[in-house]
Write an enzyme that holds these catalytic residues in place. Structure first.
Site, PDB file in Angstrom:
ATOM      1  N   GLY A 137      -4.549  -4.742   5.743  1.00  0.00           N
ATOM      2  CA  GLY A 137      -3.597  -4.537   6.826  1.00  0.00           C
ATOM      3  C   GLY A 137      -3.823  -3.203   7.503  1.00  0.00           C
ATOM      4  O   GLY A 137      -4.469  -2.300   6.956  1.00  0.00           O
ATOM      5  N   ASN A 179     -10.527   5.191   1.354  1.00  0.00           N
ATOM      6  CA  ASN A 179     -10.804   5.346   2.787  1.00  0.00           C
ATOM      7  C   ASN A 179     -11.952   6.321   3.042  1.00  0.00           C
ATOM      8  O   ASN A 179     -11.857   7.232   3.860  1.00  0.00           O
ATOM      9  CB  ASN A 179      -9.557   5.800   3.543  1.00  0.00           C
ATOM     10  CG  ASN A 179      -8.489   4.730   3.610  1.00  0.00           C
ATOM     11  OD1 ASN A 179      -7.384   4.929   3.121  1.00  0.00           O
ATOM     12  ND2 ASN A 179      -8.798   3.592   4.207  1.00  0.00           N
ATOM     13  N   ASP A 212     -14.511  -2.304   2.632  1.00  0.00           N
ATOM     14  CA  ASP A 212     -13.542  -2.538   3.698  1.00  0.00           C
ATOM     15  C   ASP A 212     -14.160  -2.083   5.013  1.00  0.00           C
ATOM     16  O   ASP A 212     -14.685  -2.878   5.789  1.00  0.00           O
ATOM     17  CB  ASP A 212     -12.254  -1.779   3.374  1.00  0.00           C
ATOM     18  CG  ASP A 212     -11.231  -1.767   4.503  1.00  0.00           C
ATOM     19  OD1 ASP A 212     -11.476  -2.408   5.536  1.00  0.00           O
ATOM     20  OD2 ASP A 212     -10.188  -1.113   4.353  1.00  0.00           O
ATOM     21  N   ASP A 250      -7.429   2.959  -3.050  1.00  0.00           N
ATOM     22  CA  ASP A 250      -8.145   2.925  -1.773  1.00  0.00           C
ATOM     23  C   ASP A 250      -8.453   4.358  -1.354  1.00  0.00           C
ATOM     24  O   ASP A 250      -7.543   5.160  -1.131  1.00  0.00           O
ATOM     25  CB  ASP A 250      -7.285   2.233  -0.715  1.00  0.00           C
ATOM     26  CG  ASP A 250      -7.987   2.120   0.628  1.00  0.00           C
ATOM     27  OD1 ASP A 250      -9.181   2.456   0.713  1.00  0.00           O
ATOM     28  OD2 ASP A 250      -7.328   1.693   1.599  1.00  0.00           O
ATOM     29  N   LYS A 272     -10.432  -7.413   7.135  1.00  0.00           N
ATOM     30  CA  LYS A 272      -9.467  -7.081   8.180  1.00  0.00           C
ATOM     31  C   LYS A 272      -9.936  -7.786   9.443  1.00  0.00           C
ATOM     32  O   LYS A 272     -10.988  -7.449   9.991  1.00  0.00           O
ATOM     33  CB  LYS A 272      -9.378  -5.568   8.379  1.00  0.00           C
ATOM     34  CG  LYS A 272      -8.663  -4.864   7.237  1.00  0.00           C
ATOM     35  CD  LYS A 272      -8.622  -3.373   7.450  1.00  0.00           C
ATOM     36  CE  LYS A 272      -7.875  -2.699   6.293  1.00  0.00           C
ATOM     37  NZ  LYS A 272      -8.066  -1.234   6.295  1.00  0.00           N
ATOM     38  N   SER A 307       0.843  -1.181   0.000  1.00  0.00           N
ATOM     39  CA  SER A 307       0.000   0.000   0.000  1.00  0.00           C
ATOM     40  C   SER A 307       0.884   1.237   0.000  1.00  0.00           C
ATOM     41  O   SER A 307       1.751   1.389   0.859  1.00  0.00           O
ATOM     42  CB  SER A 307      -0.903  -0.007   1.238  1.00  0.00           C
ATOM     43  OG  SER A 307      -1.748   1.114   1.261  1.00  0.00           O
ATOM     44  N   GLU A 340     -11.447   0.789  -3.515  1.00  0.00           N
ATOM     45  CA  GLU A 340     -11.775   0.350  -2.171  1.00  0.00           C
ATOM     46  C   GLU A 340     -12.444   1.464  -1.363  1.00  0.00           C
ATOM     47  O   GLU A 340     -11.926   2.577  -1.272  1.00  0.00           O
ATOM     48  CB  GLU A 340     -10.480  -0.093  -1.476  1.00  0.00           C
ATOM     49  CG  GLU A 340     -10.670  -0.718  -0.114  1.00  0.00           C
ATOM     50  CD  GLU A 340      -9.336  -1.169   0.464  1.00  0.00           C
ATOM     51  OE1 GLU A 340      -9.316  -1.482   1.672  1.00  0.00           O
ATOM     52  OE2 GLU A 340      -8.330  -1.191  -0.257  1.00  0.00           O
ATOM     53  N   LYS A 400      -1.161  -0.864  -4.393  1.00  0.00           N
ATOM     54  CA  LYS A 400      -2.378  -0.152  -4.006  1.00  0.00           C
ATOM     55  C   LYS A 400      -2.030   1.300  -3.737  1.00  0.00           C
ATOM     56  O   LYS A 400      -1.118   1.593  -2.963  1.00  0.00           O
ATOM     57  CB  LYS A 400      -3.020  -0.774  -2.763  1.00  0.00           C
ATOM     58  CG  LYS A 400      -4.305  -0.054  -2.336  1.00  0.00           C
ATOM     59  CD  LYS A 400      -5.028  -0.806  -1.239  1.00  0.00           C
ATOM     60  CE  LYS A 400      -4.534  -0.422   0.135  1.00  0.00           C
ATOM     61  NZ  LYS A 400      -5.381  -1.006   1.209  1.00  0.00           N
ATOM     62  N   LEU A 401      -2.763   2.202  -4.370  1.00  0.00           N
ATOM     63  CA  LEU A 401      -2.548   3.630  -4.178  1.00  0.00           C
ATOM     64  C   LEU A 401      -3.632   4.202  -3.271  1.00  0.00           C
ATOM     65  O   LEU A 401      -4.827   3.992  -3.510  1.00  0.00           O
ATOM     66  CB  LEU A 401      -2.604   4.375  -5.518  1.00  0.00           C
ATOM     67  CG  LEU A 401      -1.659   3.938  -6.631  1.00  0.00           C
ATOM     68  CD1 LEU A 401      -1.839   4.861  -7.834  1.00  0.00           C
ATOM     69  CD2 LEU A 401      -0.219   3.961  -6.160  1.00  0.00           C
ATOM     70  N   LYS A 402      -3.225   4.925  -2.249  1.00  0.00           N
ATOM     71  CA  LYS A 402      -4.172   5.703  -1.472  1.00  0.00           C
ATOM     72  C   LYS A 402      -4.560   6.926  -2.296  1.00  0.00           C
ATOM     73  O   LYS A 402      -3.696   7.573  -2.901  1.00  0.00           O
ATOM     74  CB  LYS A 402      -3.554   6.141  -0.147  1.00  0.00           C
ATOM     75  CG  LYS A 402      -3.244   4.988   0.810  1.00  0.00           C
ATOM     76  CD  LYS A 402      -4.502   4.370   1.377  1.00  0.00           C
ATOM     77  CE  LYS A 402      -4.180   3.337   2.436  1.00  0.00           C
ATOM     78  NZ  LYS A 402      -5.405   2.770   3.051  1.00  0.00           N
TER      79      LYS A 402
END
Length: 371
Positions: free
Chosen positions: A291, A191, A239, A189, A263, A135, A214, A161-163
């Site tokens: 994670g 968030n 998630d 992702d 998770k 990530s 995500e 994976k890119l935030k």
């Protein structure tokens, strides 16, 4: 099995580099470990959340109170202490999945060590190593992002994976595709950083052949995610919205997601995580293991879970040196893009005494039988 003592060790471990997401920037892993001592064996677990309730509602100081004042009294009142009796005993306490997961895992670790059984075998895992993704946090510039990805790929990671967040999404993804090509397994992702009003903007990501996007919208809003999935070719992955196997079943029924990130801490522990896996795979959807910047104490059982048959996408179970110059266990090392699943009894690892002493900033006894 009789519980003799439970202690909390507050640890603080600096990260190699700051890790930025849409909800903040982390410079250290600041959390606690639970050490459960029974009359048969000892067990370890890691609380997965942070000192502040920014990523989720649970936080370090609050979890200590919940475990000490509400969860442990229910455990110590049991006539027989086994993993099978722990989870039902905790159901009367609403929520607090991460706190429950820490206590359940420490006791499960002790019980499996007493039987000489690895967690992977107990869960029904089928592989002795799992593919590793990495990530990558939000960076100050696209060139910095590309340099980091180049380094991770050179180390052997097989999925990136890119935030992302508003203002840092389409252009970074485009730059990664132009630099590394469309064969690279790539996902993003958010968030929970977007709203349904951003749907047309998020549709621009469909051009880049992503594995998934995500948790783009606010957590627990399955209807909004279902509406968004109708508009996107890119699979939506949930998630933060998945707290149980029941949540997973509801999300799938609504077509709110086409991939699930499990998770274990977020769903209350490894037993519920296995149930989530079973529900998702029964519906033919892929699942993968997320994670939360775990130390080796948290990373080891995640690897055991990620070796279940339905985990067909690389997870965020990166090597120890992704985050830490020194871990509190023997480091997990990337080999050919994979990490080995611990094969020793229980979670398969123990804290290194010197490292544990170095990173522990406080110790408190939560329960003890006076002899």
């Amino acid at each position: 099995m009789k519980l003799e003592r439970v202690e909390l060790l507050h640890v603080s471990i600096p990260l190699i580099t700051p890790f930025r997401t849409s909800f903040g920037t982390m410079t250290k892993k600041d959390t606690f470990l639970l050490h459960a001592v029974t009359d048969e064996a000892e067990g370890w677990a890691e609380f997965a959340a942070d000192p502040q309730p920014l990523y989720c509602s649970e936080f370090v100081a609050g979890a200590e109170i919940v475990i000490r004042d509400f969860l442990l009294p229910r455990i110590t009142a049991l006539p027989e202490l086994t993993t099978a009796t722990v989870t039902p005993a905790l159901t009367s306490v609403k929520g607090h999945e991460l706190a429950k997961a820490a206590l359940e895992t420490a006791l499960l670790d002790a019980e499996l060590r007493a039987y000489g059984m690895p967690l992977a075998a107990y869960l029904g895992s089928i592989r002795d190593r799992v593919p590793a993704g990495v990530s990558v946090g939000i960076k100050n510039s696209v060139p910095e992002l590309l340099d980091d990805i180049e380094r991770y790929l050179a180390e052997g990671y097989i999925r990136i994976k890119l935030k992302v967040e508003p203002g840092w999404d389409v252009e970074p993804v485009r730059a990664v595709r132009e630099r590394f090509g469309y064969e690279l397994p790539l996902q993003v992702d958010a968030n929970t950083a977007y709203t349904l009003a951003d749907a047309q903007h998020l549709r621009r990501l469909d051009d880049f052949g992503l594995l998934l996007i995500e948790e783009p919208l606010e957590e627990n809003n399955l209807r909004a995610h279902a509406e968004l999935q109708k508009l996107l070719a890119t699979p939506v992955c949930l998630d933060e919205s998945i707290h149980s196997a029941r949540d997973a079943a509801s999300a799938i029924a609504l077509d709110a997601c086409r991939v699930v990130n499990v998770k274990p801490a977020r769903v209350g522990g490894y037993l519920e995580a296995r149930r989530v896996h079973d529900v998702v795979t029964a519906h033919g959807l892929p699942v993968w293991c997320g994670g939360m910047l775990e130390t080796g104490i948290g990373r080891a059982p995640n690897l055991a879970l990620a070796a279940l048959p339905g985990f067909t996408l690389p997870g965020d179970t990166s090597a120890s040196n992704r985050y830490f110059a020194e871990d509190i266990t023997e480091p997990f090392v990337l080999q050919d893009g994979h990490l080995s699943v611990p094969s020793a009894p229980g979670i398969g690892v123990d804290p290194l005494p010197d490292a544990l002493a170095h990173f522990t900033i406080g110790t408190r006894e939560l329960h003890a039988i006076r002899k």
